[in-house]
Design an enzyme around this catalytic site. Structure first.
Site, PDB file in Angstrom:
ATOM      1  N   ARG A   1      28.452  32.566  36.335  1.00 40.51           N
ATOM      2  CA  ARG A   1      29.107  33.442  36.241  1.00 40.51           C
ATOM      3  C   ARG A   1      28.257  35.177  36.541  1.00 40.51           C
ATOM      4  O   ARG A   1      28.836  36.041  37.005  1.00 40.51           O
ATOM      5  CB  ARG A   1      30.291  33.860  34.788  1.00 40.51           C
ATOM      6  CG  ARG A   1      31.392  34.742  34.698  1.00 40.51           C
ATOM      7  CD  ARG A   1      32.508  34.477  35.709  1.00 40.51           C
ATOM      8  NE  ARG A   1      32.823  36.455  35.846  1.00 40.51           N
ATOM      9  CZ  ARG A   1      34.709  36.239  35.420  1.00 40.51           C
ATOM     10  NH1 ARG A   1      35.369  35.087  35.820  1.00 40.51           N
ATOM     11  NH2 ARG A   1      34.426  37.578  35.920  1.00 40.51           N
TER      12      ARG A   1
ATOM     13  N   ILE B   1      37.498  39.771  35.842  1.00 45.11           N
ATOM     14  CA  ILE B   1      37.401  41.270  34.911  1.00 45.11           C
ATOM     15  C   ILE B   1      35.147  41.237  35.276  1.00 45.11           C
ATOM     16  O   ILE B   1      34.895  40.415  35.911  1.00 45.11           O
ATOM     17  CB  ILE B   1      36.907  40.323  33.033  1.00 45.11           C
ATOM     18  CG1 ILE B   1      38.088  39.426  33.139  1.00 45.11           C
ATOM     19  CG2 ILE B   1      36.278  40.762  31.997  1.00 45.11           C
ATOM     20  CD1 ILE B   1      39.451  40.571  32.498  1.00 45.11           C
ATOM     21  N   LEU B   2      35.239  42.418  35.348  1.00 47.33           N
ATOM     22  CA  LEU B   2      34.258  42.624  35.515  1.00 47.33           C
ATOM     23  C   LEU B   2      32.921  43.222  34.574  1.00 47.33           C
ATOM     24  O   LEU B   2      33.509  43.091  33.827  1.00 47.33           O
ATOM     25  CB  LEU B   2      34.222  44.327  36.405  1.00 47.33           C
ATOM     26  CG  LEU B   2      34.684  44.190  37.499  1.00 47.33           C
ATOM     27  CD1 LEU B   2      35.227  45.924  37.684  1.00 47.33           C
ATOM     28  CD2 LEU B   2      33.718  44.185  38.491  1.00 47.33           C
TER      29      LEU B   2
ATOM     30  N   HIS C   1      47.017  48.792  35.985  1.00 50.11           N
ATOM     31  CA  HIS C   1      47.655  47.847  35.985  1.00 50.11           C
ATOM     32  C   HIS C   1      49.323  48.237  35.374  1.00 50.11           C
ATOM     33  O   HIS C   1      49.422  49.015  35.171  1.00 50.11           O
ATOM     34  CB  HIS C   1      47.635  47.750  34.112  1.00 50.11           C
ATOM     35  CG  HIS C   1      47.812  46.275  34.192  1.00 50.11           C
ATOM     36  ND1 HIS C   1      47.397  45.312  33.821  1.00 50.11           N
ATOM     37  CD2 HIS C   1      48.653  46.585  32.718  1.00 50.11           C
ATOM     38  CE1 HIS C   1      48.204  44.326  32.648  1.00 50.11           C
ATOM     39  NE2 HIS C   1      48.831  44.593  31.923  1.00 50.11           N
TER      40      HIS C   1
ATOM     41  N   ASP D   1      36.318  48.217  30.659  1.00 46.92           N
ATOM     42  CA  ASP D   1      35.593  48.124  29.988  1.00 46.92           C
ATOM     43  C   ASP D   1      35.199  46.219  30.253  1.00 46.92           C
ATOM     44  O   ASP D   1      36.061  45.606  30.991  1.00 46.92           O
ATOM     45  CB  ASP D   1      35.551  48.628  27.970  1.00 46.92           C
ATOM     46  CG  ASP D   1      36.959  47.886  28.058  1.00 46.92           C
ATOM     47  OD1 ASP D   1      37.648  47.387  28.866  1.00 46.92           O
ATOM     48  OD2 ASP D   1      37.669  48.520  26.774  1.00 46.92           O
TER      49      ASP D   1
ATOM     50  N   GLY E   1      36.771  44.212  28.258  1.00 46.93           N
ATOM     51  CA  GLY E   1      37.530  43.405  28.233  1.00 46.93           C
ATOM     52  C   GLY E   1      38.802  43.314  28.859  1.00 46.93           C
ATOM     53  O   GLY E   1      38.612  43.981  29.984  1.00 46.93           O
TER      54      GLY E   1
ATOM     55  N   ASP F   1      42.152  44.638  30.342  1.00 50.14           N
ATOM     56  CA  ASP F   1      42.661  45.640  30.092  1.00 50.14           C
ATOM     57  C   ASP F   1      42.202  46.309  28.624  1.00 50.14           C
ATOM     58  O   ASP F   1      44.086  47.015  28.096  1.00 50.14           O
ATOM     59  CB  ASP F   1      44.234  45.421  30.713  1.00 50.14           C
ATOM     60  CG  ASP F   1      44.635  44.946  31.689  1.00 50.14           C
ATOM     61  OD1 ASP F   1      43.716  45.343  32.960  1.00 50.14           O
ATOM     62  OD2 ASP F   1      45.006  44.025  31.978  1.00 50.14           O
TER      63      ASP F   1
HETATM   64  C1  GRF Z   1      49.145  46.378  41.317  1.00 49.21           C
HETATM   65  O1  GRF Z   1      50.196  46.528  40.515  1.00 49.21           O
HETATM   66  C2  GRF Z   1      48.122  45.801  39.985  1.00 49.21           C
HETATM   67  O2  GRF Z   1      48.412  46.613  38.941  1.00 49.21           O
HETATM   68  C3  GRF Z   1      48.387  45.041  39.689  1.00 49.21           C
HETATM   69  O3  GRF Z   1      47.984  44.113  41.220  1.00 49.21           O
HETATM   70  C4  GRF Z   1      48.761  44.786  41.968  1.00 49.21           C
HETATM   71  C5  GRF Z   1      48.266  45.284  43.537  1.00 49.21           C
HETATM   72  O4  GRF Z   1      48.836  45.023  44.274  1.00 49.21           O
HETATM   73  N1  GRF Z   1      47.009  43.631  39.214  1.00 49.21           N
HETATM   74  P1  GRF Z   1      48.140  46.051  45.454  1.00 49.21           P
HETATM   75  O5  GRF Z   1      47.443  44.683  46.466  1.00 49.21           O
HETATM   76  O6  GRF Z   1      47.650  46.678  45.739  1.00 49.21           O
HETATM   77  O7  GRF Z   1      49.458  45.785  46.318  1.00 49.21           O
END
Ligand code: GRF
Length: 209
Positions: free
Chosen positions: A68, A95-96, A110, A142, A144, A146
């Site tokens: 990773r 996760i970045l 999100h 960050d 974590g 979200d």
């Molecule tokens: C979005 O709702 C994002 O928040 C979630 O996945 C969806 C991605 O949609 N993690 P798209 O690929 O931009 O259409």
């Protein structure tokens, strides 16, 4: 950020948020433009959208790296090669790591009102909990899941007949507009972070650390 801010957008799926950013940045007054799109997998519509818009793409698959940490370093190096002012994780389902988070401001989106329902199934979890209002959150990433400082949120009502798909589609309509608005404002006006509080405006450049 000055002039047109350079955006690297990371995707894992359909890329409709990416498309909204590509469409917005066609107007020079938007203040930001997508200079590259990165993904953690091949064969996704998000990459097709970038190619159609003549934006360079790259793919870094976790499975192609011995660890990773190696993947994190390779992804950060790919991102860095495009010299972004801002990285946007738009439906990027990983996760970045510190090599990316520590080097660039990263905006994440999100489909729930954080801190409720973080993680990969924010829409499903909100429905299962029986909430009557959910929504979307744009935040600074960050290390974590979200947990980063919240930049903006908008509410979406849950309807009695909603399933995960119908609710997610309604959230995404709001999410795309909010993401485009926030990224553009960050590019044009800069931002500051004080503790967990993010403020956009009256800044000559972005400051996320
Ligand atoms: C979005 O709702 C994002 O928040 C979630 O996945 C969806 C991605 O949609 N993690 P798209 O690929 O931009 O259409």
């Amino acid at each position: 950020m000055s002039k047109a801010g350079r955006l690297v957008v990371l995707v894992s799926g359909s890329g409709t948020n990416l498309q909204a950013l590509l469409d917005a940045s066609a107007d020079p007054s938007y203040g930001a433009r997508v200079v590259a799109v990165g993904a953690d997998r091949e064969g996704i519509a998000g990459l097709d959208r970038a190619e159609k818009a003549n934006v360079p793409t790259f793919v870094e698959k976790l499975a192609d790296h011995p660890s990773r940490a190696d993947w994190d370093a390779a992804l950060a190096a790919r991102i860095a090669s495009y010299e972004p002012d801002l990285v946007v994780a738009a439906g990027f389902m990983k996760i970045l790591g510190e090599p990316t988070i520590g080097a660039f401001p990263v905006v994440n989106t999100h489909p729930a009102l954080l801190p409720s329902f973080p993680g990969a199934h924010g829409v499903r979890d909100a429905l299962a909990h029986g909430v009557k209002v959910t929504g979307c959150t744009v935040m600074l990433a960050d290390s974590g899941v979200d947990t980063g400082p919240i930049i903006a949120q908008e509410a979406v009502s849950v309807l009695p007949d909603d399933d995960e798909e119908s609710l997610h589609e309604r959230i995404k309509t709001v999410e795309r507009r909010l993401l485009v608005d926030i990224v553009g404002r960050m590019a044009r006006e800069g931002w500051t972070v004080s503790g967990r509080v993010v403020r956009i405006g009256n800044q000559t450049g972005g400051e996320s650390k």
